[in-house]
Scaffold this motif. Structure first.
Motif, mmCIF file in Angstrom:
data_model
loop_
_atom_site.group_PDB
_atom_site.id
_atom_site.type_symbol
_atom_site.label_atom_id
_atom_site.label_comp_id
_atom_site.label_asym_id
_atom_site.label_seq_id
_atom_site.Cartn_x
_atom_site.Cartn_y
_atom_site.Cartn_z
ATOM 1 N N VAL A 101 -11.134 68.280 -8.305
ATOM 2 C CA VAL A 101 -12.163 68.995 -8.635
ATOM 3 C C VAL A 101 -10.574 69.826 -7.550
ATOM 4 C CG1 VAL A 101 -13.608 70.528 -7.813
ATOM 5 C CG2 VAL A 101 -14.710 68.471 -7.780
ATOM 6 N N LEU A 102 -9.757 69.593 -6.863
ATOM 7 C CA LEU A 102 -9.231 70.309 -6.744
ATOM 8 C C LEU A 102 -8.357 70.367 -7.610
ATOM 9 C CD1 LEU A 102 -8.586 69.619 -2.799
ATOM 10 C CD2 LEU A 102 -9.843 72.103 -3.630
ATOM 11 N N ALA A 103 -7.268 69.027 -8.389
ATOM 12 C CA ALA A 103 -6.461 68.807 -9.557
ATOM 13 C C ALA A 103 -7.085 70.037 -10.277
ATOM 14 C CB ALA A 103 -6.438 67.516 -9.453
ATOM 15 N N LEU A 104 -8.317 69.753 -11.030
ATOM 16 C CA LEU A 104 -8.642 70.613 -12.309
ATOM 17 C C LEU A 104 -8.699 71.250 -11.930
ATOM 18 C CD1 LEU A 104 -12.330 68.603 -13.062
ATOM 19 C CD2 LEU A 104 -9.668 68.501 -14.238
ATOM 20 N N THR A 105 -8.820 72.312 -10.967
ATOM 21 C CA THR A 105 -9.180 73.800 -10.046
ATOM 22 C C THR A 105 -7.540 74.019 -10.637
ATOM 23 O OG1 THR A 105 -10.810 73.656 -8.510
ATOM 24 C CG2 THR A 105 -9.473 75.904 -8.453
ATOM 25 N N PHE A 106 -6.930 73.866 -10.167
ATOM 26 C CA PHE A 106 -5.009 74.044 -9.916
ATOM 27 C C PHE A 106 -4.807 74.626 -11.306
ATOM 28 C CE2 PHE A 106 -1.116 73.040 -10.319
ATOM 29 C CZ PHE A 106 -0.052 73.388 -9.686
ATOM 30 N N LEU A 107 -5.330 73.367 -12.624
ATOM 31 C CA LEU A 107 -4.919 73.584 -13.473
ATOM 32 C C LEU A 107 -5.110 74.154 -14.557
ATOM 33 C CD1 LEU A 107 -5.135 69.787 -15.141
ATOM 34 C CD2 LEU A 107 -2.355 71.372 -14.798
ATOM 35 N N ILE A 108 -6.839 74.875 -14.358
ATOM 36 C CA ILE A 108 -7.522 76.010 -14.697
ATOM 37 C C ILE A 108 -6.683 77.064 -14.535
ATOM 38 C CG2 ILE A 108 -9.209 77.738 -14.292
ATOM 39 C CD1 ILE A 108 -10.955 74.714 -14.151
ATOM 40 N N ILE A 109 -5.812 77.449 -13.422
ATOM 41 C CA ILE A 109 -5.475 78.553 -12.206
ATOM 42 C C ILE A 109 -4.156 78.118 -13.186
ATOM 43 C CG2 ILE A 109 -4.604 79.532 -10.239
ATOM 44 C CD1 ILE A 109 -6.584 78.605 -9.324
#
Lengths: 206, 97
Positions: A101-109
């Motif tokens: 989830v954190l990795a995906l959040t990083f990519l979204i930002i």
């Protein structure tokens, strides 16, 4: 333990060797990114003022948030190993899931940051950028290539972590045999370390 | 044998990881605060020192280097020294010509 049971347990396996193999792969990543860091160092040395001006276009707040997200994702993937070592399958899966989830959040930002830059007309070969001084063109070239290659590593990391989740659920990765998860975690930590350097070098030049 | 070997391996407690994580977050705050100050030519030195400290924490604890066999640390050292040689030799071409 009977000799038969022992024979099953002593199926040839060299976890230390497996981890060393992954470390060797990480050194090749060091050379890949290292070359780019050398190019960065030389161009920043040649154009200090223009790098400073160009960096002012980046939002340090976004960079800081993303740094904290990646550091936390490194924590959760490390915790997943302790969990599996203690035989806690579902806790381990929760930690790996959190990392995802954190990795995906990083990519979204990262996506919002990039699209904001592109909407301002700052992207390789754009008329806006080609009119800027040479140092700023070089800065943004490096910005896109280095954060882009890093983002690609994040995507690869996500795929690796999805496999880890499957492995843990199928008990291919379990208390007695978790070197695959260790390898995946090592790769993920490398992605974190690269960002630890990218962040101050691109966002924090004042 | 493998099982015995594996069971001997050091299990890092959750609390230790969380301490390191808090340290990493604090160092991130420090590097942002330093960038806000007008440090002139020291900007790059403080930034790289803090980034290296953070990397050491990740390498040693998160990546278990501290608990691996000595050979792992030698490997990492050789890789880092090679990289430092690359970057310093490059600067002989640019800083002193």
């Amino acid at each position: 333990m009977t000799s038969e049971a022992q024979a099953i347990d002593t199926i040839h396996r060299d976890d230390t060797g497996s981890r060393m193999g992954l470390w060797l792969f990480l050194f090749s990543e060091l050379i890949l990114f290292g070359g780019m860091f050398i190019v960065y160092a030389v161009y920043r040395f040649l154009h200090p003022e223009e790098f400073r001006l160009a960096a002012a276009e980046l939002d340090p707040f976004m960079g800081t948030i993303n740094t904290m997200i990646l550091l936390t994702s490194s924590l959760t993937v490390a915790l997943s190993i302790t969990a599996i070592q203690r035989g806690k399958k579902y806790i381990s899966m929760t930690f790996v899931g959190t990392t995802l989830v954190l990795a995906l959040t990083f990519l979204i930002i990262k996506y919002f940051e990039w699209s904001h830059k592109i909407s301002l007309g700052i992207f390789p070969k754009s008329p806006e950028l080609t009119n800027k001084p040479e140092g700023e063109i070089l800065y943004f070239g490096l910005y896109y290539v280095m954060t882009g290659l890093h983002a690609f590593h994040v995507i690869v990391g996500i795929v690796v972590l999805v496999f880890m989740l499957i492995f843990i659920s199928k008990e291919i990765v379990r208390k007695e045999s978790y070197v695959k998860l260790e390898a995946g975690a090592l790769y993920w930590h490398l992605v974190d370390i690269i960002w630890i350097f990218l962040f101050p070098l691109f966002y924090l030049i004042h | 044998m493998t099982q015995i070997e594996e069971h001997k391996r050091h299990i890092i407690p959750y609390a230790e990881y969380i301490q390191i994580w808090l340290g990493l977050l604090a160092l991130t705050g420090l590097t942002v605060a330093c960038a806000g100050m007008n440090l002139g030519r020291w900007v790059i030195i403080t930034a790289l020192t803090i980034a290296s400290t953070k990397s050491m924490l990740v390498l040693n604890i998160f990546m278990h280097l501290k608990y691996e066999e000595r050979m792992f640390r030698i490997f990492v050292l050789v890789a880092l020294i090679t990289f430092i040689i690359f970057i310093s030799l490059t600067f002989f071409d640019y800083a002193f010509y």
